[in-house]
Design an enzyme around this catalytic site. Structure first.
Site, mmCIF file in Angstrom:
data_model
loop_
_atom_site.group_PDB
_atom_site.id
_atom_site.type_symbol
_atom_site.label_atom_id
_atom_site.label_comp_id
_atom_site.label_asym_id
_atom_site.label_seq_id
_atom_site.Cartn_x
_atom_site.Cartn_y
_atom_site.Cartn_z
ATOM 1 N N SER A 38 0.877 -1.146 0.037
ATOM 2 C CA SER A 38 -0.008 0.021 0.004
ATOM 3 C C SER A 38 0.877 1.225 -0.015
ATOM 4 O O SER A 38 0.187 2.258 -0.386
ATOM 5 C CB SER A 38 -0.918 -0.016 1.166
ATOM 6 O OG SER A 38 -0.174 -0.205 2.398
ATOM 7 N N ASP A 341 -3.284 7.989 8.256
ATOM 8 C CA ASP A 341 -4.556 7.046 8.773
ATOM 9 C C ASP A 341 -4.047 6.067 9.522
ATOM 10 O O ASP A 341 -4.983 5.292 9.920
ATOM 11 C CB ASP A 341 -5.330 6.681 7.522
ATOM 12 C CG ASP A 341 -4.306 5.665 6.703
ATOM 13 O OD1 ASP A 341 -3.490 5.448 6.983
ATOM 14 O OD2 ASP A 341 -4.705 5.037 5.684
ATOM 15 N N HIS A 344 -0.508 4.467 7.182
ATOM 16 C CA HIS A 344 -0.021 5.403 5.977
ATOM 17 C C HIS A 344 0.515 6.518 6.185
ATOM 18 O O HIS A 344 -0.069 7.259 7.161
ATOM 19 C CB HIS A 344 -0.712 5.278 4.806
ATOM 20 C CG HIS A 344 -1.212 3.620 4.377
ATOM 21 N ND1 HIS A 344 -2.650 3.387 4.890
ATOM 22 C CD2 HIS A 344 -0.781 2.679 3.916
ATOM 23 C CE1 HIS A 344 -2.692 2.200 4.533
ATOM 24 N NE2 HIS A 344 -1.484 1.782 4.187
#
Length: 375
Positions: A38, A341, A344
């Protein structure tokens, strides 16, 4: 075709930089290909799992809507592509028929692991969020390769002017063990397996496919990560350093990175035709926590480790209320926060990390000199 290329270059220049390169033959790299999780996924997971609501805060700072990235804006790979005059990498699963892929493709998939998905079930560990491990992604690359070049000679010529990123990968392997409440000592035991998987997969593909310049990044200081801080939630004062980061988990990542660098040295010895670059994500990111005000972030020690987007919980992270869901809020100025968040980082943090990689000193050896500065 030249008009399209010129338009892309001018557009990127206006967004990122103040100078224009009118001929892409002068660019250091013809294409960039990326593999990972991610941290660098530009849309593969979103395509597979479904789009976010249009009013989601993801992508809000730069794209003004969710853009397949788990951040409020651009990622490290976006800034690096721009520095070399190339467009944002299209996600493999978002490709359309007849789309131009000659400037690169992104294979990264959020939730991916270095180890195979079945490994976690075999060891009674919570599995990662996807079975699209690093080896699976490199399998996708092999399938796409005939669309990029038709002969060995053509592939050698094309890949000689391309740059490949193999990772960052491995953070989700560690997270799976943390979510299963495994101690750091047990997680340390899988580090050699993770490193071996990265090295072996890289050796088989892309090196054996003819790639001559590639990057293998290390991992981030996860002991400073809001998600890990929230999940681990250690009550022992001695587990935290002067920054408020978890010492055992940063030490774990330091061990992982040292093992990875040893594996890279072996890859270099066995593949002298390839330039293998190590990205020091750990120290590149850690400096932001050590002197946040120097890089434009808040100097409030109580705020710097918190997530910008989240709920009213320790570090603003509640796994039952992820960013963008009911009951969560977004900080007033994401550019002042390192974490977005929980898991990340913000676009502002990714920008600073990218600058440290492209402009130095966190790439070893250095990348080719970029034609543009990261603004």
């Amino acid at each position: 075709m030249k008009i399209i290329i010129l338009f892309c270059i001018i557009t990127l220049t206006c967004v990122f930089f103040g100078n224009v390169v009118s001929n892409d033959n002068h660019l250091p790299y013809k294409a960039i290909f990326n593999f990972g999780d991610s941290i660098s996924d530009t849309g593969n997971a979103m395509k597979s799992f479904g789009p976010m609501p249009s009013n989601s805060p993801y992508g809000s700072t730069y794209f003004k809507h969710p853009a397949g990235r788990l951040s409020n804006g651009r990622l490290i790979i976006d800034f690096i592509a721009g520095a070399y005059g190339l467009p944002f990498l299209p996600a493999l699963h978002n490709l359309t028929k007849d789309q131009d892929i000659m400037k690169g493709v992104n294979f990264a998939f959020a939730g991916s692991s270095a180890l195979e998905y079945k490994f976690f079930a075999q060891h009674a560990v919570t599995p990662p969020g996807t079975n699209n491990s690093l080896s699976v992604q490199l399998g996708w690359f092999k399938e796409l390769k005939p669309s990029l070049c038709k002969s060995k000679k053509a592939c050698d010529r094309y890949f000689k002017k391309s740059l490949f990123f193999v990772g960052e990968i491995g953070g989700n392997d560690i997270l799976s063990y943390v979510l299963t409440n495994k101690p750091v000592t047990e997680i340390r035991e899988i580090v050699p397996l993770m490193v071996e998987a990265i090295a072996n997969t890289t050796s088989v593909s892309p090196i054996k496919e003819g790639v001559t310049e590639l990057v293998i990044p290390g991992n981030f200081p996860i002991g400073c990560n809001a998600a890990f801080l929230s999940i681990v939630d250690s009550k022992k004062k001695e587990d935290y350093d002067e920054l408020g980061c978890l010492i055992p988990y940063n030490t774990l990542v330091e061990y992982f990175n040292e093992q990875l660098k040893c594996a890279i040295d072996t890859l270099r010895q066995n593949n002298p035709q390839a330039q293998i670059i190590y990205f020091d994500y750990y120290n590149d990111a850690k400096r932001l926590y050590q002197a946040p005000q120097k890089y434009g972030f808040t100097s409030d020690k109580n705020e710097i480790l918190k997530a910008c987007c989240g709920s009213n919980a320790p570090y603003n992270v509640d796994v039952k209320k992820p960013c963008g869901t009911t009951g969560t809020t977004v900080c007033s100025d994401p550019s002042k926060q390192i974490n977005w968040d929980g898991a990340h980082l913000t676009e502002a943090a990714y920008r600073m990390i990218a600058k440290g990689l492209v402009e130095g000193p966190f790439a070893n050896p250095s990348l080719k000199t970029p034609p543009f500065k990261i603004a």
